[in-house]
Design a protein around this motif. Structure first.
Motif, short mmCIF file in Angstrom:
data_model
loop_
_atom_site.label_atom_id
_atom_site.label_comp_id
_atom_site.label_asym_id
_atom_site.label_seq_id
_atom_site.Cartn_x
_atom_site.Cartn_y
_atom_site.Cartn_z
N LYS A 153 0.84 -1.19 0.00
CA LYS A 153 0.00 0.00 0.00
C LYS A 153 0.88 1.24 0.00
CE LYS A 153 -3.64 -2.31 2.54
NZ LYS A 153 -4.38 -2.38 3.80
N GLU B 185 2.39 -5.68 4.52
CA GLU B 185 2.32 -6.65 5.60
C GLU B 185 3.11 -7.88 5.19
OE1 GLU B 185 -1.51 -7.23 7.37
OE2 GLU B 185 -2.18 -5.26 6.67
N ILE C 170 -3.62 4.30 5.64
CA ILE C 170 -3.28 2.92 5.28
C ILE C 170 -3.91 1.93 6.25
CG2 ILE C 170 -1.35 1.29 5.20
CD1 ILE C 170 0.17 3.37 3.61
N GLY D 273 -7.25 1.02 5.33
CA GLY D 273 -7.38 0.25 4.10
C GLY D 273 -7.36 1.08 2.84
N HIS D 274 -7.16 2.39 2.96
CA HIS D 274 -7.10 3.26 1.79
C HIS D 274 -5.67 3.32 1.28
CE1 HIS D 274 -11.17 4.62 2.59
NE2 HIS D 274 -10.82 4.74 3.87
N SER D 275 -5.52 3.27 -0.03
CA SER D 275 -4.19 3.31 -0.61
C SER D 275 -4.27 3.90 -2.00
CB SER D 275 -3.62 1.90 -0.68
OG SER D 275 -2.39 1.90 -1.37
#
Length: 130
Positions: free
Chosen positions: A14, A27, A103, A106-108
Motif C-alpha cells: 500500500k 504486511e 493505510i 485500508g485506503h491506498s
C-alpha cells in the motif's frame, strides 16, 4: 530494513503519497509482530548533506509515530520527496500521522506499475562494449 529485496517487496504494498514523502507499507505475513522501517532519499533530492538531513527527519518522525500508529507485522518504507526538506517538521509530522491512519483504514493510492527496461544497450550481454 537494509536489503534491496525488502524495499522492492514494499513497493508492491500500500502507498500513501504526501507532499514531503511517500509511505509504503507491506504486511509481511510471516507471523512476526515486529514493525520494520526503511528510508530512502534519491540523488534527485540533493547532495549527500541534504539527503542525510532528510533521512534524519524521517527517522525522527518514525520514532515518534510508528510505535502508536504503525501497522504491526509490516514493513514501512519512507521515500523522501524533493519538497520534504523545506517543509516544517510539524507539517511532516501531521502528514505521516495522516498517511499511517489512511493505510490502517485500508485506503491506498494505486500501486505503481513496474518499470519496463529500456530497449537499448543495456542487457545485451556483449560485455563492456568490446
Amino acid at each position: 530494513m537494509t536489503q534491496r529485496r525488502d524495499f522492492l517487496a514494499a513497493n508492491a504494498g500500500k502507498r500513501a503519497p504526501m507532499p514531503g514523502f511517500v509511505l509504503l507499507v507491506r504486511e509481511r505475513e510471516d507471523g512476526e509482530a515486529t514493525m520494520r522501517i526503511g528510508f530512502t532519499v534519491t540523488k534527485k533530492i540533493g547532495n549527500a548533506v541534504v539527503r542525510n538531513r532528510m533521512k534524519r527527519r524521517l527517522r525522527a518522525l518514525s520514532r515518534e509515530l510508528l510505535p502508536t500508529l504503525g501497522i504491526v507485522g509490516a514493513d514501512h518504507v519512507l521515500i523522501g520527496r524533493e519538497g520534504g526538506i523545506e517543509r516544517p517538521y510539524g507539517d511532516l509530522h501531521a502528514e505521516l500521522g495522516k498517511a499511517l491512519r489512511r493505510i490502517a483504514a485500508g485506503h491506498s493510492a494505486p500501486p505503481r506499475p513496474p518499470r519496463s527496461k529500456p530497449s537499448g544497450s543495456r542487457g545485451s550481454g556483449s560485455g563492456r562494449g568490446k
